[in-house]
Scaffold this active site. Structure first.
Site, PDB file in Angstrom:
ATOM      1  N   SER A 152     -18.266  -0.269  -7.607  1.00 14.17           N
ATOM      2  CA  SER A 152     -18.003  -0.409  -9.046  1.00 14.17           C
ATOM      3  C   SER A 152     -16.611   0.132  -9.290  1.00 14.17           C
ATOM      4  CB  SER A 152     -19.031   0.406  -9.840  1.00 14.17           C
ATOM      5  OG  SER A 152     -18.644   0.569 -11.194  1.00 14.17           O
TER       6      SER A 152
ATOM      7  N   TYR B 109     -23.873   8.211 -11.999  1.00 16.26           N
ATOM      8  CA  TYR B 109     -23.391   6.883 -11.619  1.00 16.26           C
ATOM      9  C   TYR B 109     -22.020   6.971 -10.954  1.00 16.26           C
ATOM     10  CZ  TYR B 109     -22.421   1.878 -11.997  1.00 16.26           C
ATOM     11  OH  TYR B 109     -22.127   0.566 -11.716  1.00 16.26           O
TER      12      TYR B 109
END
Length: 252
Positions: A138, A151
Protein backbone atom coordinates in the site's frame (compact mmCIF):
# COMPACT_ATOMS: atom_id res chain seq x y z
CA UNK A 1 -2.07 -18.04 -20.83
CA UNK A 2 -2.38 -21.55 -19.38
CA UNK A 3 -1.27 -20.54 -15.89
CA UNK A 4 -2.74 -21.19 -12.46
CA UNK A 5 -3.22 -18.12 -10.30
CA UNK A 6 -3.86 -18.31 -6.54
CA UNK A 7 -5.48 -15.21 -5.00
CA UNK A 8 -6.11 -14.57 -1.31
CA UNK A 9 -8.75 -12.02 -0.43
CA UNK A 10 -10.22 -13.36 -3.66
CA UNK A 11 -13.83 -12.35 -3.03
CA UNK A 12 -12.97 -8.68 -2.37
CA UNK A 13 -12.83 -5.84 -4.87
CA UNK A 14 -9.20 -6.06 -5.98
CA UNK A 15 -8.98 -9.84 -5.64
CA UNK A 16 -12.11 -10.48 -7.68
CA UNK A 17 -11.17 -8.00 -10.41
CA UNK A 18 -7.74 -9.62 -10.64
CA UNK A 19 -9.43 -12.99 -11.07
CA UNK A 20 -11.46 -11.58 -13.96
CA UNK A 21 -8.37 -10.21 -15.68
CA UNK A 22 -6.53 -13.53 -15.44
CA UNK A 23 -9.56 -15.53 -16.57
CA UNK A 24 -9.76 -13.33 -19.66
CA UNK A 25 -6.19 -14.43 -20.37
CA UNK A 26 -7.17 -18.10 -20.13
CA UNK A 27 -5.76 -18.82 -16.67
CA UNK A 28 -7.09 -21.13 -13.98
CA UNK A 29 -7.88 -19.21 -10.80
CA UNK A 30 -8.08 -20.35 -7.16
CA UNK A 31 -9.88 -17.85 -4.93
CA UNK A 32 -9.26 -17.92 -1.18
CA UNK A 33 -11.40 -15.96 1.26
CA UNK A 34 -12.58 -16.29 4.85
CA UNK A 35 -16.24 -15.90 3.83
CA UNK A 36 -17.81 -18.89 2.07
CA UNK A 37 -20.84 -16.74 1.22
CA UNK A 38 -18.66 -14.10 -0.43
CA UNK A 39 -16.83 -16.82 -2.35
CA UNK A 40 -20.11 -18.22 -3.66
CA UNK A 41 -21.15 -14.76 -4.88
CA UNK A 42 -17.72 -14.29 -6.45
CA UNK A 43 -17.95 -17.56 -8.34
CA UNK A 44 -21.44 -16.66 -9.57
CA UNK A 45 -20.11 -13.31 -10.82
CA UNK A 46 -17.47 -15.28 -12.72
CA UNK A 47 -20.24 -17.32 -14.38
CA UNK A 48 -19.41 -20.40 -12.28
CA UNK A 49 -16.48 -21.02 -14.57
CA UNK A 50 -14.89 -24.47 -14.42
CA UNK A 51 -11.56 -22.62 -14.37
CA UNK A 52 -12.38 -21.22 -10.90
CA UNK A 53 -11.73 -23.01 -7.61
CA UNK A 54 -13.03 -21.42 -4.40
CA UNK A 55 -11.45 -22.26 -1.03
CA UNK A 56 -12.74 -21.00 2.31
CA UNK A 57 -9.74 -20.39 4.56
CA UNK A 58 -8.38 -18.17 7.31
CA UNK A 59 -5.02 -16.80 6.14
CA UNK A 60 -3.83 -16.52 9.75
CA UNK A 61 -4.23 -20.26 10.40
CA UNK A 62 -1.21 -22.25 9.24
CA UNK A 63 -3.22 -25.42 8.62
CA UNK A 64 -5.66 -23.46 6.42
CA UNK A 65 -2.82 -21.95 4.40
CA UNK A 66 -1.15 -25.34 3.90
CA UNK A 67 -4.53 -26.69 2.82
CA UNK A 68 -5.34 -23.95 0.28
CA UNK A 69 -1.96 -24.46 -1.36
CA UNK A 70 -2.44 -28.24 -1.51
CA UNK A 71 -6.01 -27.96 -2.87
CA UNK A 72 -4.87 -25.60 -5.62
CA UNK A 73 -2.09 -27.93 -6.71
CA UNK A 74 -4.36 -31.00 -6.49
CA UNK A 75 -6.93 -29.27 -8.72
CA UNK A 76 -4.76 -27.47 -11.27
CA UNK A 77 -1.34 -29.12 -10.96
CA UNK A 78 0.76 -26.05 -10.12
CA UNK A 79 0.80 -22.51 -8.76
CA UNK A 80 2.33 -20.25 -11.39
CA UNK A 81 1.23 -16.95 -9.86
CA UNK A 82 0.41 -16.11 -6.24
CA UNK A 83 -1.41 -12.85 -5.49
CA UNK A 84 -0.92 -12.59 -1.71
CA UNK A 85 -3.64 -10.02 -1.27
CA UNK A 86 -5.82 -10.55 1.84
CA UNK A 87 -5.80 -7.58 4.23
CA UNK A 88 -7.89 -5.36 6.48
CA UNK A 89 -7.57 -1.65 7.32
CA UNK A 90 -8.77 -1.78 10.92
CA UNK A 91 -10.29 1.05 12.96
CA UNK A 92 -8.99 4.63 12.98
CA UNK A 93 -7.84 4.98 16.59
CA UNK A 94 -4.88 6.91 18.07
CA UNK A 95 -2.09 4.73 19.45
CA UNK A 96 -2.83 5.81 23.03
CA UNK A 97 -6.36 4.43 22.70
CA UNK A 98 -5.69 1.42 20.48
CA UNK A 99 -6.25 -1.90 22.23
CA UNK A 100 -3.55 -4.54 21.95
CA UNK A 101 -6.04 -7.03 20.53
CA UNK A 102 -7.09 -4.60 17.77
CA UNK A 103 -3.45 -4.05 16.79
CA UNK A 104 -2.73 -7.77 16.85
CA UNK A 105 -5.72 -8.58 14.63
CA UNK A 106 -4.48 -6.20 11.91
CA UNK A 107 -0.93 -7.51 12.11
CA UNK A 108 -2.12 -11.12 12.14
CA UNK A 109 -4.09 -10.80 8.89
CA UNK A 110 -1.86 -8.33 7.06
CA UNK A 111 1.55 -9.66 8.09
CA UNK A 112 1.25 -13.21 9.43
CA UNK A 113 -1.17 -14.04 6.62
CA UNK A 114 1.32 -12.79 4.04
CA UNK A 115 4.19 -14.65 5.72
CA UNK A 116 2.31 -17.95 5.83
CA UNK A 117 1.24 -17.62 2.22
CA UNK A 118 4.83 -16.99 1.19
CA UNK A 119 6.08 -19.93 3.26
CA UNK A 120 3.86 -22.55 1.66
CA UNK A 121 3.72 -21.16 -1.86
CA UNK A 122 7.50 -20.74 -2.02
CA UNK A 123 7.90 -24.40 -1.06
CA UNK A 124 5.60 -25.37 -3.94
CA UNK A 125 7.24 -23.02 -6.44
CA UNK A 126 10.71 -24.32 -5.54
CA UNK A 127 9.51 -27.82 -6.48
CA UNK A 128 8.36 -26.40 -9.82
CA UNK A 129 11.48 -24.30 -10.35
CA UNK A 130 9.55 -21.14 -11.22
CA UNK A 131 6.80 -18.76 -10.15
CA UNK A 132 5.77 -15.16 -9.66
CA UNK A 133 4.52 -13.82 -6.32
CA UNK A 134 2.84 -10.45 -5.91
CA UNK A 135 2.10 -9.20 -2.40
CA UNK A 136 -0.35 -6.39 -1.69
CA UNK A 137 1.40 -3.57 0.12
CA UNK A 138 0.00 0.00 0.00
CA UNK A 139 1.12 3.60 -0.08
CA UNK A 140 0.92 3.00 3.69
CA UNK A 141 4.25 1.21 3.24
CA UNK A 142 5.91 4.61 2.74
CA UNK A 143 4.10 7.00 5.07
CA UNK A 144 2.62 7.57 8.51
CA UNK A 145 -1.06 8.30 9.06
CA UNK A 146 -2.60 9.46 12.32
CA UNK A 147 -4.98 6.91 13.76
CA UNK A 148 -3.83 4.08 11.48
CA UNK A 149 -0.86 2.64 13.42
CA UNK A 150 -1.77 -1.01 12.83
CA UNK A 151 -2.34 -0.67 9.10
CA UNK A 152 0.74 1.51 8.56
CA UNK A 153 2.96 -0.87 10.53
CA UNK A 154 1.58 -3.89 8.70
CA UNK A 155 2.19 -2.48 5.24
CA UNK A 156 5.72 -1.38 6.11
CA UNK A 157 6.22 -5.01 7.12
CA UNK A 158 4.83 -6.29 3.81
CA UNK A 159 7.30 -4.09 1.93
CA UNK A 160 10.18 -5.52 3.97
CA UNK A 161 9.14 -9.15 3.69
CA UNK A 162 8.70 -8.72 -0.08
CA UNK A 163 12.29 -7.59 -0.51
CA UNK A 164 13.58 -10.29 1.83
CA UNK A 165 11.67 -13.08 0.08
CA UNK A 166 12.84 -11.84 -3.31
CA UNK A 167 16.47 -12.20 -2.22
CA UNK A 168 15.91 -15.62 -0.64
CA UNK A 169 14.37 -17.18 -3.77
CA UNK A 170 16.18 -15.31 -6.54
CA UNK A 171 18.22 -18.41 -7.43
CA UNK A 172 15.10 -20.63 -7.53
CA UNK A 173 13.43 -19.11 -10.58
CA UNK A 174 10.90 -17.28 -8.40
CA UNK A 175 10.23 -13.55 -8.46
CA UNK A 176 8.60 -11.64 -5.57
CA UNK A 177 7.19 -8.15 -5.99
CA UNK A 178 4.44 -6.04 -4.45
CA UNK A 179 1.79 -3.61 -5.59
CA UNK A 180 1.29 -0.48 -3.50
CA UNK A 181 -2.22 0.81 -4.17
CA UNK A 182 -3.73 3.97 -2.72
CA UNK A 183 -7.25 5.38 -2.83
CA UNK A 184 -8.72 2.46 -4.76
CA UNK A 185 -12.51 2.58 -4.92
CA UNK A 186 -13.32 -0.50 -2.86
CA UNK A 187 -15.18 -1.43 0.31
CA UNK A 188 -11.92 -0.93 2.23
CA UNK A 189 -11.69 2.68 1.06
CA UNK A 190 -15.30 3.26 2.09
CA UNK A 191 -14.44 1.87 5.52
CA UNK A 192 -11.44 4.17 5.82
CA UNK A 193 -13.59 7.19 4.93
CA UNK A 194 -16.12 6.11 7.56
CA UNK A 195 -13.36 5.72 10.14
CA UNK A 196 -11.83 9.10 9.35
CA UNK A 197 -15.10 11.01 9.51
CA UNK A 198 -18.18 9.00 10.59
CA UNK A 199 -20.37 12.10 10.27
CA UNK A 200 -19.30 12.88 6.71
CA UNK A 201 -17.57 9.96 4.96
CA UNK A 202 -18.24 11.50 1.52
CA UNK A 203 -16.48 14.65 2.65
CA UNK A 204 -13.55 12.56 3.83
CA UNK A 205 -13.47 10.92 0.40
CA UNK A 206 -13.39 14.27 -1.36
CA UNK A 207 -10.50 15.37 0.87
CA UNK A 208 -8.59 12.22 -0.10
CA UNK A 209 -9.34 12.80 -3.79
CA UNK A 210 -7.94 16.34 -3.61
CA UNK A 211 -4.57 14.82 -2.72
CA UNK A 212 -4.46 12.63 -5.84
CA UNK A 213 -2.61 14.28 -8.76
CA UNK A 214 -4.68 12.37 -11.36
CA UNK A 215 -7.81 13.72 -9.69
CA UNK A 216 -9.76 10.48 -9.24
CA UNK A 217 -9.91 7.32 -7.19
CA UNK A 218 -8.28 4.25 -8.67
CA UNK A 219 -10.31 1.23 -9.69
CA UNK A 220 -9.70 -2.42 -8.80
CA UNK A 221 -8.87 -3.01 -12.45
CA UNK A 222 -6.07 -0.43 -12.24
CA UNK A 223 -4.43 -2.70 -9.67
CA UNK A 224 -5.35 -5.94 -11.44
CA UNK A 225 -3.58 -4.87 -14.63
CA UNK A 226 -0.34 -4.24 -12.73
CA UNK A 227 -0.62 -7.65 -11.06
CA UNK A 228 -1.07 -9.21 -14.51
CA UNK A 229 2.00 -7.33 -15.74
CA UNK A 230 4.16 -8.43 -12.79
CA UNK A 231 3.02 -12.02 -13.29
CA UNK A 232 4.03 -12.02 -16.93
CA UNK A 233 7.30 -12.86 -18.64
CA UNK A 234 7.55 -9.20 -19.62
CA UNK A 235 8.84 -8.55 -16.09
CA UNK A 236 11.30 -11.45 -16.00
CA UNK A 237 14.07 -9.15 -14.66
CA UNK A 238 11.89 -7.50 -12.00
CA UNK A 239 11.97 -8.75 -8.41
CA UNK A 240 12.00 -7.14 -4.96
CA UNK A 241 10.10 -4.12 -6.29
CA UNK A 242 7.07 -2.16 -5.06
CA UNK A 243 4.84 -0.83 -7.83
CA UNK A 244 2.82 2.25 -6.88
CA UNK A 245 -0.78 2.33 -8.13
CA UNK A 246 -1.75 5.63 -6.56
CA UNK A 247 -2.53 8.27 -9.18
CA UNK A 248 0.77 10.02 -8.47
CA UNK A 249 0.35 10.43 -4.72
CA UNK A 250 3.88 9.27 -3.89
CA UNK A 251 5.35 11.61 -6.50
CA UNK A 252 3.64 14.65 -5.00
Amino acid sequence: MSKTVLITGGAGGIGLETAKVFLEEGANVALVDISSEALEKAKQSLNNSSNVLTIQADVTEESDVKSYVEKTVETFGSIDVFFNNAAIAGPAIPIKDLEKKQFETIMDINVTGVFLGLKYVINQMEKQGYGSIINTASNAAYIGSAGMAGYIASKHAVAGITKTAALEVADSGIRVNAVAPAAIDTQMLSGIQQNVNPDDPEGAGEAIKQGIPLGRFGTPKDVAEIVLFLASDRTSFVTGSLYNVDGGMQAD
